[in-house]
Design a protein around this motif. Sequence first.
Motif, mmCIF file in Angstrom:
data_model
loop_
_atom_site.group_PDB
_atom_site.id
_atom_site.type_symbol
_atom_site.label_atom_id
_atom_site.label_comp_id
_atom_site.label_asym_id
_atom_site.label_seq_id
_atom_site.Cartn_x
_atom_site.Cartn_y
_atom_site.Cartn_z
ATOM 1 N N CYS A 127 0.831 -1.212 0.000
ATOM 2 C CA CYS A 127 0.000 0.000 0.000
ATOM 3 C C CYS A 127 0.862 1.257 0.000
ATOM 4 C CB CYS A 127 -0.911 0.025 1.225
ATOM 5 S SG CYS A 127 -2.341 -1.050 1.042
ATOM 6 N N LEU A 128 1.897 1.243 0.853
ATOM 7 C CA LEU A 128 2.778 2.414 0.929
ATOM 8 C C LEU A 128 3.448 2.668 -0.410
ATOM 9 C CD1 LEU A 128 4.439 1.813 4.398
ATOM 10 C CD2 LEU A 128 3.009 3.746 3.776
ATOM 11 N N ALA A 131 0.467 3.802 -3.309
ATOM 12 C CA ALA A 131 -0.256 5.075 -3.239
ATOM 13 C C ALA A 131 0.417 6.201 -4.043
ATOM 14 C CB ALA A 131 -0.469 5.468 -1.787
ATOM 15 N N VAL A 151 -0.084 5.293 5.586
ATOM 16 C CA VAL A 151 -0.412 5.643 4.196
ATOM 17 C C VAL A 151 -0.951 7.072 4.096
ATOM 18 C CG1 VAL A 151 -1.702 5.006 2.142
ATOM 19 C CG2 VAL A 151 -0.915 3.231 3.694
#
Lengths: 439, 354
Positions: A127-128, A131, A151
């Motif tokens: 996710c990091l 994004a 995040v």
Amino acid sequence: MNTFKRETSVRAVLAAGAAAAVMAVGATGALAQSEDTYKIGVVTFLSGQAAESFGVPAWNGGKVLIEKLNAGEGPAPYDKKGFGGLTIEPVVIDEAGGATKQVQEFRNLVQRENVDAVVGYVSSGDCLAIAPVADELKALTVLYDCGTPRVFEDGEYEYAFRTAAHATMDNVALARYMKEKGMDVETIGGINQDYAWGHDSWRDFTASMKQLYPESEVVAELFPAFGAGQYGTEISAIMRENPDVIHSSNWGGDLQALILQAMPRGMFQRSQVALSAGDHVMPPLGENMPQDVVIGARGAYGYMAPDTPLNQWWQKIYMDEYDVIPVQAPYRMAQAILGLKLAVEKAMEENGGQKPTKEQVAAALKGSSWESPAGQIEMALGNGHQAIQPTAIGRTMKNDEGKVVIGDIVRFNARCVNPPEGKKSIEWIESGFEGAQCD
Amino acid sequence: MHGKTLKTLLGGAVLMAVLLLAGFAAPQWLLFTATKAIGYGIVALGIVVLMRGGVVSFGQGMVYCAGAYAAGLIAANWGLTDALVLLTIGGVTGIVIGAVVGPLIARYRGIFFAMLTVALSMVLYGVLVKMNQIGGSDGFNVPEPTFFGWPPDRDSADLALYCTAIVVAGVTAMLCRVYFDSMAGLMSRAVRENELRVEYLGTSVHRTMVLNFVVAAGFGGVGGALNGMALGHVDPLFSFWTTSGEFVFVAILAGPYSVAAVFVASIILELVRSFSNLYFPETWQLVLGAFLLAVILFLPEGIGSLWAKGRIIAPRTPRDDVTRSRAAEDRSTGGSRVATATRAARPTAKEPQA
């Protein structure tokens, strides 16, 4: 299912050569975006440790939900066919392989497959990494499961959204549950996996306990390696300290192994064990699941889901298909798809019934709120990009049929266990949950 | 400089120019995949350098990760985002690590060398996973690179990085060629054949091995910095043994004949992986494995043997056959003196070609 897999494997081998040939010619696969379908890239673990616990059940849930939505069989307000008449066309890829591979596959989904949106990612690391790329490519991206609060606390994104609460909620709720039940806690111990998830969960839990039980003291903190599988040493070490509460954010095989190894040693009798994300091991463990364990599901999911018509519908379609109760991951997938559905439909309406652009959908999703099987989701944090949701914590116990289920459930308001907008999770906990609204 | 080397360098420059122009016509997704594959290729090139000396490192992830972290940390914390500077930082980091680790590790051969390199890379992995200040196992984001002060917009960012990657790959490949043809580089091959003899002839085997290790480490660092910038995110998995394994895969896939083959192998591997992931989401590892098996079965000497090897072996003379059978005889009786001598008489055989 098994024979199907085997057939695919054989076909896969045969097709490998053909696929290689196709690549050699440089097939770009750049298809024009279709006007009557809405193509979503679904990224979730189909192999590796997180597949059995999260990835596969999540996609099972997504598959059956998309099927029903495409057939127009959803209950109101989800009763329009597909996304506002557009057929949902999923493209699934495996999340295994680390952030490097995921960034590459994300780009391929957006630039080569021309998906309208990407829904995915269980791993916080993924996710990091995804994004910022989502913003760079102006690609609408819905993170459906990953836990790290970083995040949207460390970054600010326009095209990335997370439709589920981050992991701080799980551990704050766990501590609040103990307080609410009047448990006496003087000493705390923890066994958590030695990676960001384990460390973050432990940090949030101990910080919350310090607020709610200022006299309590941490007597043991153990971080066995991720995927260790053997916890004899840790169990011995923690039982020597004999803490009142033992916290663990372990999941999947690691959690099952910990439970099975700790049970004969009497850990569950001597200490109150609290599992922040443990519900998903209950179906596989069955009767081997110990009773009286304080347990969370990362939301009001599965055994703790509210008794609403939407949840009844959702549990029925899932159980009809897979014959097992949906636990956290399928719920999270469902709330992502339902949120995206309403956003697309709202944007479509504003676009005069035409298929909306990514920007229009992003604007509609930002700050929106919708009913999910697990309660009301509100995109309240991260400037309208990060969801908060109500949660529930309970205790494992046997029901009348002798099956282990979750009872003694306490529900928490979303604003009671999530930080307010603009405040970082850990600072919020350390400020004594400033501004928390508990009913 | 040898005429042959000059020719290869010219060929390399032309190839670079063609690839740069091709970048303007390629679709966006291919640019990124190519950039990443080139990053991998540069690291795998380091393994080829080591292979020439007869050792294989299963721990190139260490320098790859170190280069990515060094460049990434400086970019994220000091705001220094110039691509060329970051690549230099990555390379220097690799060289420094190589210079420290090299002398210790260059005394080992075979499985011991391989396992020690894995061990060191896993030590770095373990340390980074525990460093929560820089993101622990989740890693951290790297800001988008600039090029000589020019921050590219979205549409040109991929192209700019691709061009940088092509230039860096071209330069490293040509440096490799020059190094392979140099006295020090040729020494590696002698070391692989017979270390004792090299020592008797008055040269240090140890120094050759250290030099190879440092060169490989430098390449690893550059590859790491490049991929860190391309991905915009670095995490400790860069140093995990599976990452190192992929570099060895690329090196094996490419074979020892050609420098260019390393990059070709790398991009083929990326494409096969990406498409199998798309078409067979549940069994993509199987497809990838089948592909690798097929290459090993049908091209046991790597993709490079498709063109480079043919060039060397094509004019087959009776003398060649004699030396080959003699060499085989020597090997079977355990002696390698004659074989070494005959091979030394044909210095271009088995040489990687750019």
